[in-house]
Design an enzyme around this catalytic site. Structure first.
Site, PDB file in Angstrom:
ATOM      1  N   CYS A   1       0.888  -1.163   0.000  1.00 44.57           N
ATOM      2  CA  CYS A   1       0.000   0.000   0.000  1.00 44.57           C
ATOM      3  C   CYS A   1       0.921   1.206   0.000  1.00 44.57           C
ATOM      4  O   CYS A   1       1.517   1.528   1.024  1.00 44.57           O
ATOM      5  CB  CYS A   1      -0.911   0.032   1.221  1.00 44.57           C
ATOM      6  SG  CYS A   1      -1.833   1.577   1.346  1.00 44.57           S
TER       7      CYS A   1
ATOM      8  N   CYS B   1      -0.518   4.488   2.196  1.00 42.31           N
ATOM      9  CA  CYS B   1      -0.369   4.433   3.662  1.00 42.31           C
ATOM     10  C   CYS B   1       0.127   3.024   3.975  1.00 42.31           C
ATOM     11  O   CYS B   1       1.230   2.690   3.569  1.00 42.31           O
ATOM     12  CB  CYS B   1      -1.673   4.800   4.364  1.00 42.31           C
ATOM     13  SG  CYS B   1      -3.151   4.087   3.654  1.00 42.31           S
ATOM     14  N   SER B   2      -0.647   2.207   4.651  1.00 48.69           N
ATOM     15  CA  SER B   2      -0.242   0.820   4.864  1.00 48.69           C
ATOM     16  C   SER B   2      -1.479  -0.059   4.948  1.00 48.69           C
ATOM     17  O   SER B   2      -1.578  -0.930   5.803  1.00 48.69           O
ATOM     18  CB  SER B   2       0.588   0.676   6.129  1.00 48.69           C
ATOM     19  OG  SER B   2       1.754   1.441   6.029  1.00 48.69           O
ATOM     20  N   CYS B   3      -2.442   0.182   4.055  1.00 46.93           N
ATOM     21  CA  CYS B   3      -3.682  -0.597   4.079  1.00 46.93           C
ATOM     22  C   CYS B   3      -3.367  -2.085   4.041  1.00 46.93           C
ATOM     23  O   CYS B   3      -2.504  -2.534   3.293  1.00 46.93           O
ATOM     24  CB  CYS B   3      -4.552  -0.263   2.874  1.00 46.93           C
ATOM     25  SG  CYS B   3      -5.314   1.346   2.964  1.00 46.93           S
TER      26      CYS B   3
END
Lengths: 85, 345
Positions: free
Chosen positions: B246, B249-251
């Site tokens: 991701c 962000c860091s989905c």
């Protein structure tokens, strides 16, 4: 109502549509092909108002990379896409 | 933790553990905890005075996590100076406790609707002006770096505890709701992902439903389907290898699978994997994908959170579903590793 269908060639817009920042910057201006469409994804825990219909778009790698068998898939909303030739 | 023949941890392995905690601690402070606190202050959901009033140094039992005994062990080791396996484990445990304590604050609140997207804006994902400055790492020796981490963990645990108490004191939630959310956060782990994968390997009809419907199918395993948009499942085959990132962000489907591997949140991984994945996978993960196998990098954008359905390894025909699930690793669920064959063990 979505403007696009599976198989369409699309280009990612350069400017951020109102209220929807969620498209990776490195994909702006790049062209790809829609491989799946989801319609509107209802996701209120993530964002308050629903975003427009969502599509999985496959892109070749960026300039200067020669790997012919590698690609990027990103899930992008209608308002970020325009038709590409 | 990997050990050598004498059962001790190599020093370079200690360094990589310290580095992983440094990266993760800053990530969770800058991206999860402080933006949430700031958002709540800015919106008047809690006030500055409420936070000060709720300082755990004023006494009282901890609500969500920081085990005082664990802190003492880490503190004693810190004062003794030398770095060993126990001290690193204590630091890693306190980071885990912090991550779970932060997760416990992400629950429905009375009189306030907060979406994940609010946090992304607040922490500067779309506007660098809002970004929270990383704390500098000025030490090079491991013992000093460990002592710095211990101090910072104290600070961050203090803040999350005060934040939690303030939410309760302001009537936004209850201690019971916080404890229930905390219990849920600590029990969600990658073993859910392993069970999903094993079922898909033994039941082709389930696999088809999983690929098509995502979250709806995991109910069949008594796994709560969660609510964070859609679950995308990318199936690895002889022809295509999928890997997940991701970049925004860091989905990750963390409501189903717990947290991703720590490097998933690093800028290095995010930037490089979408540029030229084949050499990056070889370099970062020792994963050599044959040149004629297609690589597809899935860049998640929060409405679809992706996981990888890895290939069933050879030599597993005799294994049942539970034994198959035990082979699955967190790395394989994002496509950064193959599931190892029991023949290789």
């Amino acid at each position: 109502m979505t403007a696009f269908a599976v198989g369409d060639r699309v280009r990612v817009r350069d400017s951020v549509p109102d209220g929807n920042p969620r498209t990776p910057g490195y994909l702006r201006g790049r062209a790809g092909v829609i491989v799946r469409s989801y319609g509107v994804v209802v996701n209120p825990l993530d964002h308050h108002a629903p975003y427009p219909p969502l599509h999985s778009v496959v892109f070749p790698l960026g300039e200067g990379v020669t790997d012919p068998h590698a690609e990027v898939l990103a899930d992008l909303h209608d308002d970020w896409l325009e038709r590409a030739e | 933790m990997t050990s050598n023949d004498e059962g001790h941890v190599h020093i370079h392995e200690m360094e990589s553990h310290i580095e992983a905690v440094e990266t993760d601690l800053e990530y969770f402070r800058r991206k999860r905890l402080e933006p949430r606190v700031l958002h709540f202050l800015r919106r008047g959901i809690i006030g500055f005075a409420d936070l000060l009033d709720a300082d755990p140094r004023g006494g009282g039992d901890s609500l969500v996590g920081d085990d005082p005994q664990r802190r003492e062990v880490a503190g004693e080791a810190g004062s003794a100076g030398p770095i060993d396996e126990a001290r690193i484990r204590a630091i890693e445990d306190r980071l885990d406790a912090l991550v779970h304590a932060i997760a416990a604050t992400t629950l429905p609140l009375n009189g306030a609707t907060v979406a994940i997207e609010d946090g992304r804006r607040e922490r500067g994902d779309y506007d660098g002006f809002f970004r929270i400055t990383p704390r500098p790492l000025d030490a090079t020796d491991l013992a000093t770096r460990a002592a710095t981490l211990e101090r910072r963990l104290d600070d961050d645990h203090r803040l999350v505890e005060a934040f939690t108490r303030a939410l309760i004191a302001c009537g936004r939630t209850t201690a019971e709701a916080i404890r229930a959310r905390h219990e849920q956060a600590t029990s969600t782990g990658y073993h859910n992902g392993a069970r999903i994968v094993a079922r898909a390997w033994v039941d082709p009809a389930f696999k088809q439903r999983l690929l098509e419907t995502g979250r709806a199918a995991v109910r069949e395993l008594d796994i709560p389907p969660g609510k964070l948009g859609r679950l995308g499942v990318a199936e690895n085959t002889d022809d295509v290898h999928n890997i997940v990132v991701c970049t925004l962000c860091s989905c990750y489907p963390h409501d189903l699978l717990g947290n991703p591997p720590w490097w998933y949140r690093t800028d290095t991984y995010k930037q490089r994997i979408v540029e030229d994945p084949r050499p990056v996978m070889a370099e970062m993960f020792d994963l050599e994908i044959p040149e004629d196998t297609r690589i597809r990098v899935h860049d998640s954008t929060s409405d679809v959170r992706w996981m990888v359905l890895p290939q069933r390894p050879p030599g597993t025909d005799h294994l049942d579903e539970e034994a198959l699930a035990a082979l699955v690793t967190p790395e394989s669920l994002v496509g950064a590793a193959l599931v190892p064959s029991p023949d290789d063990a």
